[in-house]
Design an enzyme around this catalytic site. Sequence first.
Site, short mmCIF file in Angstrom:
data_model
loop_
_atom_site.label_atom_id
_atom_site.label_comp_id
_atom_site.label_asym_id
_atom_site.label_seq_id
_atom_site.Cartn_x
_atom_site.Cartn_y
_atom_site.Cartn_z
N ASP A 54 0.88 -1.17 0.00
CA ASP A 54 0.00 0.00 0.00
C ASP A 54 0.91 1.22 0.00
O ASP A 54 1.71 1.39 0.93
CB ASP A 54 -0.89 -0.01 1.24
CG ASP A 54 -1.85 1.16 1.31
OD1 ASP A 54 -1.62 2.19 0.62
OD2 ASP A 54 -2.84 1.08 2.07
N ASN A 81 2.99 2.21 -10.75
CA ASN A 81 1.72 2.25 -11.48
C ASN A 81 0.53 2.61 -10.59
O ASN A 81 -0.47 3.12 -11.08
CB ASN A 81 1.47 0.88 -12.13
CG ASN A 81 0.06 0.72 -12.63
OD1 ASN A 81 -0.34 1.33 -13.62
ND2 ASN A 81 -0.73 -0.09 -11.94
N LYS A 114 11.91 5.73 -3.20
CA LYS A 114 12.97 5.89 -2.20
C LYS A 114 13.36 4.56 -1.58
O LYS A 114 14.53 4.32 -1.26
CB LYS A 114 12.51 6.87 -1.12
CG LYS A 114 13.59 7.23 -0.11
CD LYS A 114 13.10 8.26 0.89
CE LYS A 114 14.20 8.57 1.91
NZ LYS A 114 13.73 9.54 2.94
N SER A 132 2.80 8.11 -15.77
CA SER A 132 2.19 9.43 -15.77
C SER A 132 0.90 9.34 -16.59
O SER A 132 0.12 8.41 -16.42
CB SER A 132 3.17 10.45 -16.35
OG SER A 132 2.62 11.75 -16.38
N TYR A 146 -6.42 15.55 -10.14
CA TYR A 146 -5.73 14.51 -10.89
C TYR A 146 -4.61 15.09 -11.73
O TYR A 146 -3.47 14.62 -11.70
CB TYR A 146 -6.72 13.75 -11.78
CG TYR A 146 -6.04 12.73 -12.66
CD1 TYR A 146 -5.51 11.56 -12.11
CD2 TYR A 146 -5.91 12.93 -14.03
CE1 TYR A 146 -4.87 10.63 -12.91
CE2 TYR A 146 -5.27 12.00 -14.83
CZ TYR A 146 -4.76 10.84 -14.27
OH TYR A 146 -4.12 9.92 -15.05
N LYS A 150 -0.48 14.52 -11.59
CA LYS A 150 0.30 13.98 -12.70
C LYS A 150 1.32 14.99 -13.23
O LYS A 150 2.41 14.60 -13.67
CB LYS A 150 -0.63 13.50 -13.83
CG LYS A 150 -1.41 12.24 -13.48
CD LYS A 150 -0.49 11.08 -13.13
CE LYS A 150 -1.26 9.79 -12.89
NZ LYS A 150 -0.36 8.66 -12.55
#
Length: 271
Positions: A54, A81, A114, A132, A146, A150
């Site tokens: 998650d 994703n 990271k 993206s 949104y 992006k």
Amino acid sequence: MSNTVLITGSSGNLGRATAKFFQRNGWNVVATMRSPDQEQELSALDNVLVTRLDVQDTASISAAVEAGIARFGGIDVLVNNAGYGEYGLLEATPEDKIRSQFEVNVIGLLATTKAVIPHFRARGDGVIINISSIGGKVTFPLGTLYHGSKFAVEGLSEALSYEMAPIGVKVKLVEPGMIKAAPGGGSMSVNDDQSLTEYREFVGKIFAALGPLMDTGSAPELVSEVIFRAATDGTDTLRYIAGPDAEELLAARKAADDVTFLGGIKGQFGL
């Protein structure tokens, strides 16, 4: 030894197609999702590890990365994703939903990246692929949150590519257009308030136009092929456009000034 890819959001339409595409091409796949106990299709495939991740839970991110390395000996590619679209009127959107959009699409992506970088740095190799959207280069009405998220993914990916280069790691952006949703699927949340009467005509026009646009999207399998190419072409290419609608729209954006392009979008939505 086979290469290994870790994919976030593998239970969704594009994530599932991407996991299957890599697996068919001989890769080991760490297919991560929030509820792995509910997954059956990917769990049945050879060389696929389905595990929990998650993006809002840093402990689950670390555990998934460690599980992938333990199972397959290393990770070669990260595909960020996981994400969704928060749409609607800003005035009608609760603050928790505003924060959630950026926590998932931006902060979660950064946290996952990271967590994988130390492994890539130690190996002196690796590819980070951030999913993206054409929505990171152009905007549609009702997409304030949104598109904002992006656009952030576009900027952070480009900047990150500078610091990853000295340690042998490539950063890639895949920019799909509309993607056809699976039956009953779709990762979208919509915010509206019928009492805000001043927006009624505007909102009605947007949703009347959005339906047909969604129906013309690309199959997720087409986008997964582009993701695979980004992972394997060995180039320093940063951006990969995925889908004929994305090619057309981004070319139009590049060719037009703001007034002309935004006017065209307004015309498309009947505004």
